[in-house]
Design a protein around this motif. Structure first.
Motif, PDB file in Angstrom:
ATOM      1  N   ALA A  15      26.536  26.643  35.220  1.00  0.00           N
ATOM      2  CA  ALA A  15      25.427  26.187  34.918  1.00  0.00           C
ATOM      3  C   ALA A  15      24.521  26.948  36.093  1.00  0.00           C
ATOM      4  O   ALA A  15      23.309  27.004  35.953  1.00  0.00           O
ATOM      5  CB  ALA A  15      25.206  24.886  34.863  1.00  0.00           C
ATOM      6  N   ALA A  16      24.836  27.209  37.303  1.00  0.00           N
ATOM      7  CA  ALA A  16      24.419  27.768  38.245  1.00  0.00           C
ATOM      8  C   ALA A  16      24.258  28.897  38.329  1.00  0.00           C
ATOM      9  O   ALA A  16      23.345  29.796  39.031  1.00  0.00           O
ATOM     10  CB  ALA A  16      25.111  27.104  39.630  1.00  0.00           C
ATOM     11  N   GLN A  17      24.662  29.919  37.530  1.00  0.00           N
ATOM     12  CA  GLN A  17      24.443  31.327  37.545  1.00  0.00           C
ATOM     13  C   GLN A  17      23.144  31.618  36.777  1.00  0.00           C
ATOM     14  O   GLN A  17      22.628  30.923  36.010  1.00  0.00           O
ATOM     15  CB  GLN A  17      25.499  31.853  36.571  1.00  0.00           C
ATOM     16  CG  GLN A  17      27.195  31.880  37.053  1.00  0.00           C
ATOM     17  CD  GLN A  17      27.508  31.933  38.114  1.00  0.00           C
ATOM     18  OE1 GLN A  17      27.144  33.133  38.631  1.00  0.00           O
ATOM     19  NE2 GLN A  17      27.796  31.027  39.053  1.00  0.00           N
ATOM     20  N   PRO A  18      22.496  32.895  37.116  1.00  0.00           N
ATOM     21  CA  PRO A  18      21.439  33.277  36.681  1.00  0.00           C
ATOM     22  C   PRO A  18      21.247  33.243  35.073  1.00  0.00           C
ATOM     23  O   PRO A  18      22.241  33.727  34.810  1.00  0.00           O
ATOM     24  CB  PRO A  18      20.987  34.676  37.305  1.00  0.00           C
ATOM     25  CG  PRO A  18      21.758  34.637  38.531  1.00  0.00           C
ATOM     26  CD  PRO A  18      23.070  33.872  38.049  1.00  0.00           C
ATOM     27  N   ILE A  19      20.328  32.885  34.721  1.00  0.00           N
ATOM     28  CA  ILE A  19      20.123  32.583  33.115  1.00  0.00           C
ATOM     29  C   ILE A  19      18.965  33.401  32.639  1.00  0.00           C
ATOM     30  O   ILE A  19      17.747  33.294  33.280  1.00  0.00           O
ATOM     31  CB  ILE A  19      20.205  31.322  32.482  1.00  0.00           C
ATOM     32  CG1 ILE A  19      21.315  30.475  33.160  1.00  0.00           C
ATOM     33  CG2 ILE A  19      19.643  31.037  31.332  1.00  0.00           C
ATOM     34  CD1 ILE A  19      21.381  28.965  32.277  1.00  0.00           C
ATOM     35  N   ARG A  20      18.906  34.227  31.676  1.00  0.00           N
ATOM     36  CA  ARG A  20      18.013  35.066  31.439  1.00  0.00           C
ATOM     37  C   ARG A  20      17.296  34.281  30.134  1.00  0.00           C
ATOM     38  O   ARG A  20      18.078  33.374  29.345  1.00  0.00           O
ATOM     39  CB  ARG A  20      18.525  36.666  30.797  1.00  0.00           C
ATOM     40  CG  ARG A  20      19.127  37.399  31.782  1.00  0.00           C
ATOM     41  CD  ARG A  20      19.176  38.828  31.090  1.00  0.00           C
ATOM     42  NE  ARG A  20      19.773  39.569  32.256  1.00  0.00           N
ATOM     43  CZ  ARG A  20      19.904  40.793  32.119  1.00  0.00           C
ATOM     44  NH1 ARG A  20      19.521  41.475  30.753  1.00  0.00           N
ATOM     45  NH2 ARG A  20      20.325  41.815  32.788  1.00  0.00           N
ATOM     46  N   ARG A  21      15.962  34.221  30.164  1.00  0.00           N
ATOM     47  CA  ARG A  21      15.250  33.630  29.091  1.00  0.00           C
ATOM     48  C   ARG A  21      14.511  34.397  28.031  1.00  0.00           C
ATOM     49  O   ARG A  21      14.504  35.662  28.271  1.00  0.00           O
ATOM     50  CB  ARG A  21      14.151  32.851  30.040  1.00  0.00           C
ATOM     51  CG  ARG A  21      14.765  31.735  30.626  1.00  0.00           C
ATOM     52  CD  ARG A  21      14.060  31.122  31.752  1.00  0.00           C
ATOM     53  NE  ARG A  21      14.316  30.171  32.455  1.00  0.00           N
ATOM     54  CZ  ARG A  21      15.238  29.933  33.266  1.00  0.00           C
ATOM     55  NH1 ARG A  21      15.895  31.136  33.792  1.00  0.00           N
ATOM     56  NH2 ARG A  21      15.480  28.831  34.038  1.00  0.00           N
ATOM     57  N   VAL A  67      22.835  20.624  28.915  1.00  0.00           N
ATOM     58  CA  VAL A  67      21.436  20.512  29.201  1.00  0.00           C
ATOM     59  C   VAL A  67      21.144  19.719  30.497  1.00  0.00           C
ATOM     60  O   VAL A  67      20.338  20.119  31.206  1.00  0.00           O
ATOM     61  CB  VAL A  67      20.495  19.817  28.055  1.00  0.00           C
ATOM     62  CG1 VAL A  67      19.154  19.457  28.409  1.00  0.00           C
ATOM     63  CG2 VAL A  67      20.779  20.577  26.787  1.00  0.00           C
ATOM     64  N   GLU A  68      21.957  18.680  30.662  1.00  0.00           N
ATOM     65  CA  GLU A  68      21.698  17.789  32.011  1.00  0.00           C
ATOM     66  C   GLU A  68      22.259  18.644  32.993  1.00  0.00           C
ATOM     67  O   GLU A  68      21.784  18.528  34.288  1.00  0.00           O
ATOM     68  CB  GLU A  68      22.449  16.434  31.794  1.00  0.00           C
ATOM     69  CG  GLU A  68      21.924  15.409  30.909  1.00  0.00           C
ATOM     70  CD  GLU A  68      22.561  14.166  30.647  1.00  0.00           C
ATOM     71  OE1 GLU A  68      23.673  14.270  31.022  1.00  0.00           O
ATOM     72  OE2 GLU A  68      22.105  13.072  30.168  1.00  0.00           O
ATOM     73  N   GLY A  69      23.236  19.390  32.966  1.00  0.00           N
ATOM     74  CA  GLY A  69      23.640  20.471  33.838  1.00  0.00           C
ATOM     75  C   GLY A  69      22.879  21.459  34.361  1.00  0.00           C
ATOM     76  O   GLY A  69      22.630  21.808  35.476  1.00  0.00           O
ATOM     77  N   LEU A  70      22.097  22.166  33.144  1.00  0.00           N
ATOM     78  CA  LEU A  70      21.012  23.050  33.613  1.00  0.00           C
ATOM     79  C   LEU A  70      19.934  22.244  34.398  1.00  0.00           C
ATOM     80  O   LEU A  70      19.443  22.996  35.238  1.00  0.00           O
ATOM     81  CB  LEU A  70      20.662  23.535  32.363  1.00  0.00           C
ATOM     82  CG  LEU A  70      21.503  24.301  31.476  1.00  0.00           C
ATOM     83  CD1 LEU A  70      20.961  24.811  30.264  1.00  0.00           C
ATOM     84  CD2 LEU A  70      21.926  25.494  32.264  1.00  0.00           C
ATOM     85  N   ILE A  71      19.565  21.183  33.998  1.00  0.00           N
ATOM     86  CA  ILE A  71      18.483  20.417  34.885  1.00  0.00           C
ATOM     87  C   ILE A  71      18.989  19.848  36.216  1.00  0.00           C
ATOM     88  O   ILE A  71      18.217  20.234  37.473  1.00  0.00           O
ATOM     89  CB  ILE A  71      17.933  18.964  34.182  1.00  0.00           C
ATOM     90  CG1 ILE A  71      17.252  19.532  32.755  1.00  0.00           C
ATOM     91  CG2 ILE A  71      17.156  18.291  35.081  1.00  0.00           C
ATOM     92  CD1 ILE A  71      17.082  18.308  32.107  1.00  0.00           C
ATOM     93  N   ALA A  72      20.043  19.741  36.398  1.00  0.00           N
ATOM     94  CA  ALA A  72      20.652  19.388  37.666  1.00  0.00           C
ATOM     95  C   ALA A  72      20.839  20.536  38.534  1.00  0.00           C
ATOM     96  O   ALA A  72      20.630  20.681  39.548  1.00  0.00           O
ATOM     97  CB  ALA A  72      21.971  18.686  37.565  1.00  0.00           C
ATOM     98  N   ALA A  73      21.123  22.053  37.878  1.00  0.00           N
ATOM     99  CA  ALA A  73      21.317  23.085  38.627  1.00  0.00           C
ATOM    100  C   ALA A  73      19.885  23.730  39.031  1.00  0.00           C
ATOM    101  O   ALA A  73      20.019  24.772  39.810  1.00  0.00           O
ATOM    102  CB  ALA A  73      22.129  23.862  37.718  1.00  0.00           C
ATOM    103  N   GLY A  74      18.781  22.943  38.481  1.00  0.00           N
ATOM    104  CA  GLY A  74      17.550  23.660  38.736  1.00  0.00           C
ATOM    105  C   GLY A  74      17.153  24.571  37.745  1.00  0.00           C
ATOM    106  O   GLY A  74      16.017  25.341  37.894  1.00  0.00           O
ATOM    107  N   GLN A  75      17.861  25.033  36.560  1.00  0.00           N
ATOM    108  CA  GLN A  75      17.354  25.883  35.717  1.00  0.00           C
ATOM    109  C   GLN A  75      16.277  25.512  34.891  1.00  0.00           C
ATOM    110  O   GLN A  75      15.746  26.537  34.287  1.00  0.00           O
ATOM    111  CB  GLN A  75      18.661  26.138  34.886  1.00  0.00           C
ATOM    112  CG  GLN A  75      19.798  26.713  35.550  1.00  0.00           C
ATOM    113  CD  GLN A  75      19.859  28.130  35.980  1.00  0.00           C
ATOM    114  OE1 GLN A  75      18.668  28.860  35.891  1.00  0.00           O
ATOM    115  NE2 GLN A  75      20.868  28.810  36.565  1.00  0.00           N
TER     116      GLN A  75
END
Length: 477
Positions: free
Chosen positions: A84-90, A176-184
């Protein structure tokens, strides 16, 4: 040589992920880590599990390979945090997640527990089959443009006692909660869009995730019937819950669309979208909603009809019906939603690459926990390819066309990964000298034969209220 971690985004991200992945391996860590490297550095597709022990990056024997899968331990919760901490493209400024299930077919593994009947699509009408195997649910972040790249964030095996809908909802909530916790995803960002195919109960999924900043988008069958909001209360009898009837197969019941949009595309020709708001399905106290206490909810959403001028390979237009939990669509948001759903098919390319190139379904392991470990190794290997695609050279074969800059496929990145691997830091220790065990004495048969395990669901869910009342009555008595 690769630059130092942190000086280049691609090299630094790859080195940091490998270090984080190695820390997630709690038992047989060196063997598991080198097994993932062997998966990436082998020439050609992975077609044999013990054959990976012959790779130069795997410094141990084939016995250590099987021991790692059988007795290794992976901290999957921590690995999910690393992913989840890896860069995510949008896509259009928002995160788009695709969820889909695929099968690891094991029709002849009669002693393998936990197998379900996996749906296999056949060629031709009426050729679909149900084959025993392990079913895995994947969640992956999608990228803009026509690409075969996705970012896998989670993979879970659906057990014989699990409810697939409940498992999917729980899996998406954790992602989703992991993405929010990782600041994504932060407060004020566009809602995370979840796209599914027609096999998912969209209203139920939207209801289970209603407290999260997500939008659910999925395909509906063309013979479904939905309802609009009821009119004014006449003052007599019970207030109505459902309004006008909307039959997708009957254009006379559609009425005027609230929002329309259109665009000219090179692949599909003219593409028109129409949307009707405040549309919901009629729920009953049966099957999925049998355990719901109180009155059933009315889950309103927006119904979208997508019409194309042509389709690739067929030429004839086939309309698509989509339902989304998002209300009040303007033309711009309408185009964003159906465009995000069309990117859902990229996860099918990921499944094909995992199975045909990385050999995800090659090992003939019997223990489902070993299959889970191999699955996470495959996910980690695919993530490394994604992080290395800006570093890999295009080592094309003589008959292959050159790839545009930044457009290397996963297979071409894997082709150059052995060269990148030589410059990466070594994280494993040297193997200790050992010798094989004595094994089973000659002439002595196997005295502990594995039991036969039947495939299919084990837990029975009530389908009617009468069955539920009988179960509750028998439990009290």
């Amino acid at each position: 040589m690769l630059p130092e971690p942190g000086t280049d985004r691609g090299a630094g991200a790859l080195a940091r992920f490998r270090a984080g992945f190695h820390q997630c391996l709690k038992a047989r860590s060196d063997a598991l880590f080198e097994l993932a490297d062997a998966m990436l550095c082998s020439s050609g597709p992975v077609v044999s599990l013990p054959g990976l022990s012959l790779s130069g990056v795997f410094a141990r024997g084939h016995g250590a390979l099987y021991d790692a899968l059988a007795a290794g331990r992976i901290d999957t919760d921590r690995l999910r945090e690393v992913l989840a901490a890896q860069p995510i493209r949008r896509l259009w400024g928002r995160i788009v997640l695709a969820v889909d299930a695929t099968g690891w077919l094991r029709p002849d593994a009669n002693c393998a527990p936990g197998r379900l009947y996996c749906h296999v699509t056949g060629h031709g009408r009426g050729q679909d089959q149900m084959v025993p195997g392990w079913t895995y649910s994947f969640v992956a972040a999608l990228e803009p443009g026509a690409t075969s790249w996705t970012q896998i964030l989670d993979a879970q095996r659906i057990g014989q006692d699990d409810d697939p809908a409940e498992t999917t909802a729980t899996q998406l909530r954790e992602v989703v909660e992991g993405l929010i916790a990782a600041g994504q995803h932060r407060s004020g960002d566009p809602a995370i869009t979840i796209v599914t195919d027609s096999g998912y109960d969209l209203p139920r999924l939207a209801w289970q995730l209603r407290d999260l900043p997500v939008i659910v988008v999925g395909r509906l069958r063309s013979d479904r019937v939905l309802y609009g909001r009821p009119g004014a209360y006449p003052g007599q009898g019970r207030p109505p819950k459902h309004g006008r009837l909307f039959r997708m197969a009957d254009p006379d019941t559609w009425g005027e669309a609230e929002t329309t949009s259109g665009a000219d595309t090179d692949r599909y020709g003219r593409l028109d979208a129409r949307a009707w708001g405040n549309m919901h399905s009629r729920l009953t106290h049966r099957a999925a909603w049998i355990g719901h206490d109180g009155a059933l909810p009315v889950i309103d959403g927006t119904l979208i009809r997508l019409e194309t001028e042509r389709l690739p390979h067929t030429g004839r237009p086939i309309p698509l019906w989509l339902w989304t939990s998002q209300q009040g669509l303007d033309p711009g948001l309408l185009d964003t939603i159906w465009s995000a759903w069309l990117r859902r098919f990229d996860i099918e390319h990921t499944f094909r690459f995992l199975k045909q190139t990385l050999g995800w379904t090659v090992p003939q392991v019997r223990d489902p926990e070993s299959a889970d470990r191999w699955t996470w190794l495959t996910v980690a290997a695919f993530t490394q390819l994604r992080l290395a695609r800006s570093l890999a050279a295009d080592l094309r074969l003589p008959w292959e066309a050159p790839a545009a800059p930044g457009r290397l496929t996963p297979a071409r990145v894997r082709r150059d990964f052995p060269n990148l691997h030589q410059a990466l830091p070594r994280l494993t220790s040297a193997p200790k000298p050992s010798k094989p065990g004595p094994g089973r004495p000659a002439g002595q048969g196997n005295r502990r034969k594995a039991p036969i395990c039947d495939p299919g669901k084990k837990a029975k869910r009530e389908k009617t209220m009468r069955e539920r009342e009988q179960r509750l009555t028998s439990a009290k008595g």
